[in-house]
Design an enzyme around this catalytic site. Structure first.
Site, short mmCIF file in Angstrom:
data_model
loop_
_atom_site.label_atom_id
_atom_site.label_comp_id
_atom_site.label_asym_id
_atom_site.label_seq_id
_atom_site.Cartn_x
_atom_site.Cartn_y
_atom_site.Cartn_z
N LYS A 54 0.84 -1.21 0.00
CA LYS A 54 0.00 0.00 0.00
C LYS A 54 0.87 1.25 0.00
O LYS A 54 0.60 2.21 -0.72
CB LYS A 54 -0.95 -0.03 1.22
CG LYS A 54 -2.03 -1.10 1.05
CD LYS A 54 -2.77 -1.46 2.34
CE LYS A 54 -3.64 -2.69 2.08
NZ LYS A 54 -4.33 -3.17 3.28
N GLN A 98 -4.32 -1.89 9.61
CA GLN A 98 -4.24 -3.22 8.99
C GLN A 98 -4.85 -4.26 9.94
O GLN A 98 -4.46 -4.37 11.09
CB GLN A 98 -2.77 -3.55 8.67
CG GLN A 98 -2.60 -4.83 7.88
CD GLN A 98 -3.22 -4.76 6.48
OE1 GLN A 98 -3.09 -3.77 5.78
NE2 GLN A 98 -3.92 -5.82 6.09
N ASP A 121 -10.67 2.68 4.28
CA ASP A 121 -10.97 1.26 4.15
C ASP A 121 -12.48 1.01 4.16
O ASP A 121 -12.95 -0.09 3.85
CB ASP A 121 -10.33 0.48 5.32
CG ASP A 121 -9.26 -0.49 4.85
OD1 ASP A 121 -9.17 -0.71 3.63
OD2 ASP A 121 -8.54 -1.02 5.70
#
Ligand code: NDP
Length: 292
Positions: A54, A98, A121
């Site tokens: 990412k 994450q 996200d």
């Protein structure tokens, strides 16, 4: 092969090129680079690999990234303190924690804390709640389902009125994918580990999204002729011909399904590359929203 291959690698590259162009334009106009903060807790190798990918994508697209790598034993309080400071920071437009977090941490509370304007996200309960409500728009949609639906649209598959079957009901893939399809006026059936007669249900699908994490479980004779098949699964299968000893395959038996389906995504090179491309798109959007 009768199915048309949906090339996720190519489509993801096009999305990334569009994002890079918009970022360059913004910078020329004097705005700060859209910047993503990644938060990694602990030393899971797979999580570290995803976070690195990412950050690399941010750099490739001219975006900024800041990374926080925290020890596995960090307390809930300390992690929450970091999220609150990232929420306040003017230098950070998107926040990505994450997952999974170590089990002593309360994941729900952490996701809830991320400001919805920075929730790139799309996992905050407010964004998911808006996705589930008629007439409400989430600010961000979770990247893998977003990418899956984008692939269908790019391939020209008609979603409105289609019978869509989603295999899997996870928070990160199956459930948001189902909500997105409902929002686009498909008639949706969501299957899970206790669904009866899975092959029979799948045979009704004009659109199939498979996200169960079971190696090539969906067989060719489950597929309705002409159906669009989006295979989200990533599974490793022993393969002596490979140096690594394995290769990646999906939840769908590709060789069988491609002879029946109308459209199909490969694994690898289908949904996988879309996830990061959509994260980059979401981070750009976050910067644009915060500018307003
Ligand atoms: P989860 O393990 O969180 O969820 C799996 C879902 O599949 C559950 O809803 C489970 O049902 C259902 N399921 C499991 N076994 C069966 C079965 N035999 N029959 C029917 N349903 C079943 O997985 P994720 O959603 O996180 O991921 C799914 C797959 O997608 C994995 O292979 C993962 O690696 C891949 N993935 C790929 C991404 C990408 O970028 N391409 C990103 C994220 C995931 P129940 O709810 O009843 O337990």
């Amino acid at each position: 092969m009768t199915a048309q291959l949906i090339d996720g690698k190519l489509i993801a590259q096009q999305v990334r090129a569009g994002v890079a162009e918009a970022v360059a334009r913004r910078v020329l106009e004097g705005f700060a680079k859209p910047t993503l903060a990644t938060v990694l807790v602990g030393d899971r190798v797979d999580s570290a690999t995803y976070v690195n990918a990412k950050q690399k994508a941010c750099a490739e697209l001219g975006m900024g990234s800041v990374s926080y790598h925290l020890p596995a034993e960090i307390s809930q309080e300390e992690l929450e303190k970091l999220i609150k400071s990232l929420n306040r920071s003017k230098k950070v437009h998107g926040i990505l924690v994450q997952l999974p977090l170590p089990s002593h941490l309360n994941e729900e509370r952490v996701l809830q804390l991320i400001s919805i304007e920075k929730d790139v996200d799309g996992f905050s309960p407010i964004n998911i709640g808006r996705l589930a409500q008629k007439g409400r728009e989430p600010l961000f949609v979770p990247c893998t389902p977003f990418g899956s639906i984008y692939l269908l649209e790019q391939a020209g598959v008609k979603i409105e009125g289609a019978n869509a079957v989603v295999l899997g009901r996870s928070n990160i893939v199956g459930m948001p994918a189902a909500l997105l399809l409902i929002g686009k006026n498909a008639t949706v059936t969501v299957c899970h580990s206790r669904t009866k007669d899975l092959p029979g249900v799948v045979r009704q699908a004009d659109i199939l999204i498979a996200a169960i994490g079971k190696t090539e479980m969906v067989r060719g004779d489950w597929i309705k002729p002409g159906a669009a098949v989006i295979d989200v699964g990533i599974n490793s299968k022993p393969d002596a011909s490979k140096k690594s000893g394995y290769r990646l395959v999906g939840d769908v038996n590709f060789d069988e399904a491609k002879e029946v389906a109308g459209f199909i995504t490969p694994v690898p090179g289908g949904v996988g590359p879309m996830t990061i491309a959509m994260l980059m798109k979401n981070t750009l959007r976050a910067a644009e929203l915060q500018q307003k």
